[in-house]
Motif scaffolding. Structure first.
Motif, PDB file in Angstrom:
ATOM      1  N   GLU A  75      12.568   2.819   0.810  1.00  0.00           N
ATOM      2  CA  GLU A  75      12.242   1.462   1.258  1.00  0.00           C
ATOM      3  C   GLU A  75      10.881   1.434   1.938  1.00  0.00           C
ATOM      4  O   GLU A  75      10.611   2.249   2.823  1.00  0.00           O
ATOM      5  N   SER A  76      10.016   0.490   1.527  1.00  0.00           N
ATOM      6  CA  SER A  76       8.697   0.308   2.145  1.00  0.00           C
ATOM      7  C   SER A  76       8.435  -1.184   2.341  1.00  0.00           C
ATOM      8  O   SER A  76       7.376  -1.703   1.971  1.00  0.00           O
ATOM      9  N   ALA A  77       9.419  -1.859   2.921  1.00  0.00           N
ATOM     10  CA  ALA A  77       9.313  -3.307   3.176  1.00  0.00           C
ATOM     11  C   ALA A  77       8.522  -3.534   4.469  1.00  0.00           C
ATOM     12  O   ALA A  77       8.211  -2.591   5.188  1.00  0.00           O
ATOM     13  N   PRO A  78       8.175  -4.798   4.784  1.00  0.00           N
ATOM     14  CA  PRO A  78       7.450  -5.071   6.030  1.00  0.00           C
ATOM     15  C   PRO A  78       8.195  -4.536   7.262  1.00  0.00           C
ATOM     16  O   PRO A  78       9.416  -4.410   7.252  1.00  0.00           O
ATOM     17  N   GLU A  79       7.412  -4.246   8.325  1.00  0.00           N
ATOM     18  CA  GLU A  79       7.957  -3.594   9.519  1.00  0.00           C
ATOM     19  C   GLU A  79       8.685  -4.578  10.439  1.00  0.00           C
ATOM     20  O   GLU A  79       8.271  -4.761  11.592  1.00  0.00           O
ATOM     21  N   ALA A  98      24.158   0.188  -4.135  1.00  0.00           N
ATOM     22  CA  ALA A  98      23.726   1.468  -4.710  1.00  0.00           C
ATOM     23  C   ALA A  98      24.909   2.417  -4.882  1.00  0.00           C
ATOM     24  O   ALA A  98      25.940   2.256  -4.227  1.00  0.00           O
ATOM     25  N   PRO A  99      24.766   3.410  -5.759  1.00  0.00           N
ATOM     26  CA  PRO A  99      25.811   4.438  -5.889  1.00  0.00           C
ATOM     27  C   PRO A  99      26.072   5.090  -4.529  1.00  0.00           C
ATOM     28  O   PRO A  99      25.147   5.238  -3.725  1.00  0.00           O
ATOM     29  N   GLU A 100      27.315   5.513  -4.332  1.00  0.00           N
ATOM     30  CA  GLU A 100      27.699   6.083  -3.035  1.00  0.00           C
ATOM     31  C   GLU A 100      26.878   7.288  -2.616  1.00  0.00           C
ATOM     32  O   GLU A 100      26.671   7.537  -1.435  1.00  0.00           O
ATOM     33  N   ASP A 101      26.471   8.058  -3.609  1.00  0.00           N
ATOM     34  CA  ASP A 101      25.776   9.298  -3.257  1.00  0.00           C
ATOM     35  C   ASP A 101      24.257   9.168  -3.281  1.00  0.00           C
ATOM     36  O   ASP A 101      23.548  10.170  -3.203  1.00  0.00           O
ATOM     37  N   ALA A 102      23.741   7.948  -3.395  1.00  0.00           N
ATOM     38  CA  ALA A 102      22.286   7.773  -3.384  1.00  0.00           C
ATOM     39  C   ALA A 102      21.736   8.085  -1.991  1.00  0.00           C
ATOM     40  O   ALA A 102      22.305   7.670  -0.980  1.00  0.00           O
ATOM     41  N   LEU A 103      20.631   8.804  -1.949  1.00  0.00           N
ATOM     42  CA  LEU A 103      19.933   9.072  -0.690  1.00  0.00           C
ATOM     43  C   LEU A 103      19.033   7.875  -0.396  1.00  0.00           C
ATOM     44  O   LEU A 103      18.331   7.393  -1.286  1.00  0.00           O
ATOM     45  N   ILE A 104      19.064   7.396   0.854  1.00  0.00           N
ATOM     46  CA  ILE A 104      18.277   6.206   1.190  1.00  0.00           C
ATOM     47  C   ILE A 104      17.281   6.538   2.294  1.00  0.00           C
ATOM     48  O   ILE A 104      17.673   6.940   3.391  1.00  0.00           O
ATOM     49  N   CYS A 105      16.009   6.367   2.004  1.00  0.00           N
ATOM     50  CA  CYS A 105      14.961   6.722   2.964  1.00  0.00           C
ATOM     51  C   CYS A 105      14.086   5.511   3.275  1.00  0.00           C
ATOM     52  O   CYS A 105      13.800   4.709   2.396  1.00  0.00           O
ATOM     53  N   SER A 106      13.681   5.417   4.535  1.00  0.00           N
ATOM     54  CA  SER A 106      12.804   4.330   4.957  1.00  0.00           C
ATOM     55  C   SER A 106      11.413   4.864   5.254  1.00  0.00           C
ATOM     56  O   SER A 106      11.255   5.887   5.920  1.00  0.00           O
ATOM     57  N   SER A 107      10.382   4.134   4.795  1.00  0.00           N
ATOM     58  CA  SER A 107       8.994   4.527   5.075  1.00  0.00           C
ATOM     59  C   SER A 107       8.503   4.007   6.416  1.00  0.00           C
ATOM     60  O   SER A 107       7.314   4.153   6.720  1.00  0.00           O
ATOM     61  N   THR A 108       9.372   3.424   7.221  1.00  0.00           N
ATOM     62  CA  THR A 108       8.906   2.820   8.475  1.00  0.00           C
ATOM     63  C   THR A 108       8.008   3.767   9.257  1.00  0.00           C
ATOM     64  O   THR A 108       8.272   4.968   9.323  1.00  0.00           O
ATOM     65  N   VAL A 138       0.843  -1.201   0.000  1.00  0.00           N
ATOM     66  CA  VAL A 138       0.000   0.000   0.000  1.00  0.00           C
ATOM     67  C   VAL A 138       0.882   1.256   0.000  1.00  0.00           C
ATOM     68  O   VAL A 138       0.635   2.200  -0.753  1.00  0.00           O
ATOM     69  N   ILE A 139       1.914   1.266   0.823  1.00  0.00           N
ATOM     70  CA  ILE A 139       2.770   2.448   0.919  1.00  0.00           C
ATOM     71  C   ILE A 139       3.733   2.548  -0.270  1.00  0.00           C
ATOM     72  O   ILE A 139       3.848   3.595  -0.907  1.00  0.00           O
ATOM     73  N   GLY A 140       4.431   1.457  -0.565  1.00  0.00           N
ATOM     74  CA  GLY A 140       5.357   1.465  -1.703  1.00  0.00           C
ATOM     75  C   GLY A 140       4.651   1.783  -3.008  1.00  0.00           C
ATOM     76  O   GLY A 140       5.153   2.554  -3.840  1.00  0.00           O
ATOM     77  N   GLY A 141       3.466   1.220  -3.183  1.00  0.00           N
ATOM     78  CA  GLY A 141       2.678   1.501  -4.386  1.00  0.00           C
ATOM     79  C   GLY A 141       2.292   2.973  -4.450  1.00  0.00           C
ATOM     80  O   GLY A 141       2.283   3.585  -5.525  1.00  0.00           O
TER      81      GLY A 141
END
Lengths: 329, 329
Positions: A86-90, A106-116, A14-17
């Motif tokens: 990221e929106s994987a299971p909690e 991932a590339p070194e400069d990629a920003l990584i965010c979690s939807s937790t 639901v969130i990732g979609g």
């Protein structure tokens, strides 16, 4: 030119979609990592509703839709990505391991965010070699419409990552709220849970049905919350003497045994069944997708109604529309 | 012809003044009992804002305004009244004595309603000779705009009194919600208090400011609450498997130590001052009346936005407008 080059999304629930829809509708190409064989079908359904809602929200000057790729290969998904959500299971360990892998791929400069919606970024970044670029960016359903995204950094998150995320989400028409102190469930979910717990007690004790409780919200305080929240509403309720008067008058009520604050209702099969039956009755035979469409139409209508007032979600929409116009000229 | 002949209001504070405005704007003559020498000035200010909001809400076909009389004489106020609404301070004994007096002074068939936000009708009617005609009718600020009114009967309240009240409040454009079981604080205030208590903890612990908390509501969940409440929203969030799935997934979170449910924050001078300062900052120098106007304009805009959808507060408004048209033809 968007601040996002290639976006990689991990998880298409639901969130990732919802994230996929917001990005695609903003003209950004998305690679969705999801091993679920049903992922394509589900994304198609999400996009049907999201496209309609977005066309209502922004009737003119929409970007042309980005391209969606779905893959079960993590390396393919994050390769060359500048932004990963990221929106994987909690489950903490699952997410920690996922971030360790992504960190390496991932590339070194990629920003990584979690939807937790509740796990702490300090814990999420524990197994990463470059933890400074990870933060929590917690959105709200439907992600393609609601403006709020809570940003929470962990102990190792770089302040620049937070700033970069702010710019990025604003470019998507969102309202980033920086949660300055790391705390489980952040701000909004704690408030929602407090309300929800009380609502569950009312059903469990047979005081009110799910529908009656929803009515108590949407015909009254919900209309105030939607545009002013709770503090400013009470400030006004204090009359000429404002918040000090309100607190003096109503503060003591918190000590009365009004609400069931000492415990959590037992989630018995019976309670779950009662609530499910009541919400089914309330839905009146409408399908999940139909309800989703009604909710979306209402959200669009409310945000548009607040836009000429330049207030709350309406102010965000106004700014977003100006951005979109600017992107075209 | 209105179902209300002469209306008597007891108390002209924020709530009583709001009732006066709703009744007057519906063309009903009102006698307001209020010993406060400032009552006329305050009512004048309330009416200025209420008139503007009501004209925005119903641009055409408004009834001609009723006549307002203010008196410090209780007997004069309730003499010949068919409907009496009490909005005196929240002290049980004061209200009990007031109702005993009113009981003796008012016509036998007058309906008597209390605006109390938490006291039990069984206790309020304790000293009355004709307790069967008393019930709680709890409105929400601003009373002249928000549709919700919670109806709660006491042990001695006649079912006919509840039915009569329903008809009466519907005729005023409201949405009566019958709270079937007598419980302190009824439904809406319990939910609001649960949210408010959590919000106070967040400020006390320095997690977030009043403005940040309000933002967490109005840019996210508040927009959902305004039109669907909480259960139906979660039903949708459960995706294809609906509420059963949602409860299975998120129910256990209630047992996590996320929210400060075990205690009530101490209302120290320092906490009150901190919150008052934060809400003042948030208000950005706007006066109380100015904030009230902004709130009202937003409420009107939201309700009108939902009207073509025939949904929630918009459905109530649609029905009300039809009633007003019917009254004219």
């Amino acid at each position: 030119m968007s601040v996002i080059g290639k976006a990689a999304l991990l998880g298409g629930g639901v969130i990732g979609g919802g994230w996929a829809a917001r990005l695609l509708l903003n003209g950004i190409d998305v690679v969705l990592f999801d091993p679920d064989p049903q992922a394509a079908r589900k994304m198609g359904e999400v996009m049907t509703n999201a496209r309609r809602a977005f066309a209502d929200l922004i009737p003119e000057g929409r970007p042309s839709e980005g391209r969606l790729t779905i893959t079960a290969d993590l390396a393919e998904a994050v390769s060359g990505a500048t932004f990963i959500q990221e929106s994987a299971p909690e489950r903490l360990e699952l997410k920690q391991n996922l971030f360790a892998e992504v960190d390496a791929l991932a590339p070194e400069d990629a920003l990584i965010c979690s939807s937790t919606s509740g796990l702490l970024p300090t814990e999420l970044q524990a197994k990463m070699k470059r933890p400074e670029r990870l933060l929590v960016a917690h959105p709200f359903n439907p992600v393609y419409l609601l403006p709020l995204v809570e940003l929470v950094g962990g102990e190792k998150t770089a302040p620049e990552a937070i700033e970069r995320a702010k710019t990025l989400y604003v470019s998507l028409g969102m309202k980033p709220l920086h949660v300055r102190r790391e705390i489980e469930a952040f701000i909004a979910d704690r408030l929602m849970e407090a309300l929800w717990r009380e609502a569950l007690w009312l059903v469990k004790d047979g005081i009110a049905s799910a529908e009656e409780i929803d009515d108590a919200i949407r015909y009254g305080c919900g209309l105030r919350w939607a545009q002013m929240g709770t503090f400013q509403v009470f400030n006004i309720a204090g009359g000429e003497a404002g918040m000090r008067h309100f607190m003096a008058q109503f503060g003591p009520a918190l000590k009365w045994p009004w609400t069931k604050l000492m415990d959590v209702p037992e989630m018995t099969e019976e309670l779950i069944e009662r609530i499910a039956e009541q919400t089914d009755a309330q839905a009146g035979g409408r399908s999940f997708r139909e309800l989703e469409r009604i909710r979306d139409e209402n959200l669009v209508a409310i945000m548009q109604a607040l836009e000429p007032k330049d207030w709350g979600a309406g102010a965000v929409l106004k700014q977003y529309r100006a951005q979109l116009r600017g992107d075209k000229t």
